[in-house]
Design an enzyme around this catalytic site. Structure first.
Site, PDB file in Angstrom:
ATOM      1  N   ASP A  63       0.809  -1.215   0.000  1.00  0.00           N
ATOM      2  CA  ASP A  63       0.000   0.000   0.000  1.00  0.00           C
ATOM      3  C   ASP A  63       0.849   1.275   0.000  1.00  0.00           C
ATOM      4  O   ASP A  63       0.669   2.134   0.845  1.00  0.00           O
ATOM      5  CB  ASP A  63      -0.906  -0.061   1.253  1.00  0.00           C
ATOM      6  CG  ASP A  63      -1.858   1.107   1.365  1.00  0.00           C
ATOM      7  OD1 ASP A  63      -2.380   1.548   0.345  1.00  0.00           O
ATOM      8  OD2 ASP A  63      -2.064   1.579   2.509  1.00  0.00           O
ATOM      9  N   GLU A 103       3.793  -7.911   7.346  1.00  0.00           N
ATOM     10  CA  GLU A 103       2.561  -8.598   6.973  1.00  0.00           C
ATOM     11  C   GLU A 103       2.747  -9.697   5.935  1.00  0.00           C
ATOM     12  O   GLU A 103       2.085  -9.699   4.889  1.00  0.00           O
ATOM     13  CB  GLU A 103       1.519  -7.582   6.503  1.00  0.00           C
ATOM     14  CG  GLU A 103       1.193  -6.582   7.589  1.00  0.00           C
ATOM     15  CD  GLU A 103      -0.080  -5.780   7.332  1.00  0.00           C
ATOM     16  OE1 GLU A 103      -0.509  -5.700   6.169  1.00  0.00           O
ATOM     17  OE2 GLU A 103      -0.631  -5.243   8.302  1.00  0.00           O
ATOM     18  N   TYR A 162      -6.442  -3.482  12.765  1.00  0.00           N
ATOM     19  CA  TYR A 162      -7.408  -2.476  12.312  1.00  0.00           C
ATOM     20  C   TYR A 162      -8.839  -2.808  12.731  1.00  0.00           C
ATOM     21  O   TYR A 162      -9.775  -2.533  11.995  1.00  0.00           O
ATOM     22  CB  TYR A 162      -7.295  -2.306  10.783  1.00  0.00           C
ATOM     23  CG  TYR A 162      -5.974  -1.655  10.406  1.00  0.00           C
ATOM     24  CD1 TYR A 162      -5.829  -0.276  10.472  1.00  0.00           C
ATOM     25  CD2 TYR A 162      -4.862  -2.420  10.033  1.00  0.00           C
ATOM     26  CE1 TYR A 162      -4.624   0.337  10.159  1.00  0.00           C
ATOM     27  CE2 TYR A 162      -3.658  -1.823   9.726  1.00  0.00           C
ATOM     28  CZ  TYR A 162      -3.541  -0.450   9.793  1.00  0.00           C
ATOM     29  OH  TYR A 162      -2.342   0.162   9.492  1.00  0.00           O
ATOM     30  N   GLU A 214       1.080  -1.039  14.015  1.00  0.00           N
ATOM     31  CA  GLU A 214       0.101  -0.310  13.201  1.00  0.00           C
ATOM     32  C   GLU A 214      -1.259  -0.376  13.873  1.00  0.00           C
ATOM     33  O   GLU A 214      -1.677  -1.447  14.321  1.00  0.00           O
ATOM     34  CB  GLU A 214      -0.041  -0.906  11.791  1.00  0.00           C
ATOM     35  CG  GLU A 214       1.138  -0.628  10.893  1.00  0.00           C
ATOM     36  CD  GLU A 214       0.943  -1.119   9.455  1.00  0.00           C
ATOM     37  OE1 GLU A 214      -0.217  -1.247   8.994  1.00  0.00           O
ATOM     38  OE2 GLU A 214       1.971  -1.383   8.805  1.00  0.00           O
TER      39      GLU A 214
HETATM   40  C1  GCB Z   1      -1.269  -2.385   6.600  1.00  0.00           C
HETATM   41  C2  GCB Z   1       0.029  -2.224   5.902  1.00  0.00           C
HETATM   42  C3  GCB Z   1       0.334  -0.785   5.536  1.00  0.00           C
HETATM   43  C4  GCB Z   1      -0.934  -0.121   5.021  1.00  0.00           C
HETATM   44  C5  GCB Z   1      -1.971  -0.146   6.127  1.00  0.00           C
HETATM   45  C6  GCB Z   1      -3.298   0.488   5.689  1.00  0.00           C
HETATM   46  O1  GCB Z   1      -1.542  -3.331   7.248  1.00  0.00           O
HETATM   47  O2  GCB Z   1       1.115  -2.771   6.611  1.00  0.00           O
HETATM   48  O3  GCB Z   1       1.330  -0.765   4.567  1.00  0.00           O
HETATM   49  O4  GCB Z   1      -0.706   1.171   4.566  1.00  0.00           O
HETATM   50  O5  GCB Z   1      -2.234  -1.459   6.488  1.00  0.00           O
HETATM   51  O6  GCB Z   1      -3.468   1.670   5.899  1.00  0.00           O
HETATM   52  O7  GCB Z   1      -4.104  -0.225   5.125  1.00  0.00           O
END
Ligand code: GCB
Length: 607
Positions: free
Chosen positions: A166, A420, A477, A513
């Protein structure tokens, strides 16, 4: 000849010539550059600033999104006083595969865009004349490159990148290019390892050098007092009452290494670095035998106009903003950063999780979303023969290069060996991971903790390789990609439940994250997804959960700033999870983090 990885510097015996500036540049749309003799010099070209990514200077899509070979050319004058020296060109970062010619002679190929390499040019130099460097770069990704991805061919024959990650697949000579002139009898490599004693510290050093002479080592404190010395290619430097490198309170010693014959100094090299130890004990990460709590960010090297290009002014501003927030750490997501950023971190006392460009080892262009989708059959990445035979070797070489480049920085306290990866869908990842983890341990004399950033599918039940990690790093997330908006309370129950499982493992757990996309200026009561105040609510709730779990030893929000990605339906001109915008304006969440982090001591949760 050994890859000379030492950061170039001017000393009594060494000289550096910076080749930054405008270079000649040409696309190779028809893939015929070599046939047309570009390696001997570009005839049709435009000017291109180096260092920078080429992409964002262009106003047309075809150029911005270009995938394939690009060519760069620069000239330099070779002084005849260099004749009895070694002359190397050091490329600090070239995305992602580079082939180098000097005066029309092909000299080198390197496949790892985020790590420097040196090319010795003694045999091809024209002294007292103008010499020509030509570099061909290729930014096509596949399942063997770090990072991994694919491309698509459009009807008009153009290739476009479909990364499994991403961030925008920027290209170009993104970091400086310098001539490095060193003596024939010279230091090639230095390795330091520190031990704390009752009286102070002992630094074990090891120097590799070529040619004549004896090695001498000296250490000076910040007042210029000599506090230790030794001789021999390896030895011990004992310092009394050592001022240790502490989190956000860095003290750097000035190490001087010399090669001497009789009264002549044949070579001299300096290292300014901190003295500290790093260990893991139970569920704590210890710096100088004291538990530390990581507060900070996952970042990108990403800015307007220069793309992924080295930008010291942006780096400086980022450190000021991170300090303003009360942060003490960051992860070099998702690739090794410019060495100058580590040098800033060393001086500012920031804890750095140093990450390889091993990202996209999961076949998906939307990995966080896809991994959360239980119905999706994710094709296993590590089952592929090409991965078992080729990618693994590129990955191991990347480990060698990263450890060699960054091994002496006190600020580098942990290695992140993947972001990941597909660590849950098949057992094929096990031998691959074991090789990478073992090599890292073998090469790093400081034995820093190793880990990888776990995607949601890699949970305590399904992850096959977390046992290799010294620290567990989680990218989560809940409340965004799954159970977002009205389900936020349930999302926190799910987060809490997962953490209770990780707690049982007895290792430190760190969030590398967590975050939400939002647009500066968009607010609403009650909060809805994509508003600034939803991001604040989400962070507050995560923090309540972190505070309840004893094993959580760090929180690094995703992301420090909004950044450019491939375009798509879940991205509004890039990823908007920044706590700051791409031009570094604070969103509401910046104030919330500042409030929390200034009140959390660096040793929060010490026992
Ligand atoms: C993730 C990735 C990261 C993305 C992020 C997102 O898990 O490691 O590279 O930018 O999510 O914002 O979706």
């Amino acid at each position: 000849m050994a890859n000379k990885m030492l950061y170039p510097q001017n000393t009594l015996t060494r000289q550096v010539v910076d080749l930054s500036g405008m270079w000649k540049f040409s696309f190779d749309f028809e893939d015929k550059g070599e046939e047309r003799g570009y390696q001997n010099g570009l005839k049709d070209y435009i000017d291109m600033p180096v260092p920078s990514s080429f992409n964002d200077f262009f106003t047309d899509k075809k150029s911005k999104e270009y995938l394939g070979d690009v060519w760069y050319e620069q000239t330099f004058y070779a002084d005849k006083s260099w004749k009895n020296k070694d002359v190397d060109i050091r490329f600090f970062g070239c995305l992602i595969k580079a082939t180098v010619w000097v005066n029309g002679i092909k000299l080198h190929y390197h496949n790892n865009g985020f790590i420097p390499f040196s090319v010795n040019i003694n045999d091809v130099i024209n002294y007292d004349k103008i010499n020509t460097i030509v570099v061909k770069l290729n930014n096509i990704l596949d399942n063997t490159t770090l990072p991994c991805g694919e491309y698509k061919v459009l009807k008009d024959g153009r290739k476009i990148c479909t990364p499994y990650f991403d961030f925008f697949n920027y290209g170009g000579l993104i970091r400086p290019v310098k001539l490095v002139i060193t003596p024939k009898d010279s230091i090639i490599d230095i390795t330091l390892n520190h031990e704390l004693t009752k009286q102070g510290s002992i630094t074990h050093y090891d120097v590799s050098h070529i040619g004549r002479g004896q090695v001498y080592a000296e250490v000076y404190d910040q007042q210029g007092n000599k506090v230790a010395f030794s001789n021999g290619t390896s030895g011990e430097l004992e310092i009394l009452n050592t001022k240790l490198w502490e989190v956000r309170n860095a003290y750097l010693y000035h190490f001087v290494f010399k090669v001497i014959e009789g009264n002549n100094v044949l070579d001299e090299y300096y290292l300014d670095c901190g003295i500290r130890t790093v260990n893991v004990e139970g569920n704590r990460i210890l710096i100088n035998n004291k538990a530390v709590y990581f507060k900070g960010f996952g970042k990108h090297e990403d800015a307007d106009f220069t793309g992924r290009g080295y930008n010291l002014a942006v780096a400086k501003r980022d450190f000021e903003l991170m300090k303003w927030c009360g942060a003490n750490s960051f992860r070099t997501s998702h690739y090794p950063y410019s060495e100058e950023i580590l040098q800033l971190a060393e001086k500012e006392g920031f804890l750095v999780i140093d990450e390889l460009a091993a990202v996209g080892m999961l076949k998906s262009t939307r990995n966080a979303v896809d991994a959360a989708n239980k119905n999706l059959k994710v094709e296993s990445f590590f089952e592929q023969d090409i991965v078992k035979n080729i990618t693994i070797n590129n990955h191991l070489e990347a480990v060698r290069e990263l450890v060699q480049r960054d091994k002496n920085y006190a600020c580098v306290v942990m290695w992140s060996l993947f972001n990941e990866p597909d660590a849950a869908s098949s057992d094929d990842c096990i031998p691959y991971f074991e090789k990478v983890f073992n090599l890292c341990k073998e090469l790093d004399v400081q034995k820093r903790p190793r880990s990888f950033a776990h995607i949601i599918a890699s949970n305590p039940k399904h992850s096959k390789v977390s046992y290799l990690c010294d620290v567990i790093m989680l990218n989560r997330y809940y409340g965004w990609y799954l159970m977002g908006g009205a389900e936020l309370e349930d999302a926190m129950i799910a987060l809490d439940a997962e953490l209770s499982e990780w707690d049982k493992i007895g290792k430190p757990v760190m969030f590398t994250e967590y975050g939400t996309d939002n647009y500066l200026g968009l607010t609403k009561i009650p909060a809805v997804m994509w508003t600034e105040n939803y991001q604040v609510e989400y962070l507050e709730k995560y923090h309540e959960v972190f505070d309840r779990h004893d094993s959580i030893m760090g929180e690094q929000v995703w992301n420090f700033a909004d950044f450019q990605t491939t375009e798509g339906i879940i991205r509004a001109d890039g990823n908007k999870k920044g706590i700051f915008t791409r031009d570094r304006r604070p969103k509401m969440a910046a104030f919330e983090l500042r409030r929390r982090w200034l009140s959390l001591p660096n040793d929060y949760k010490r026992k």
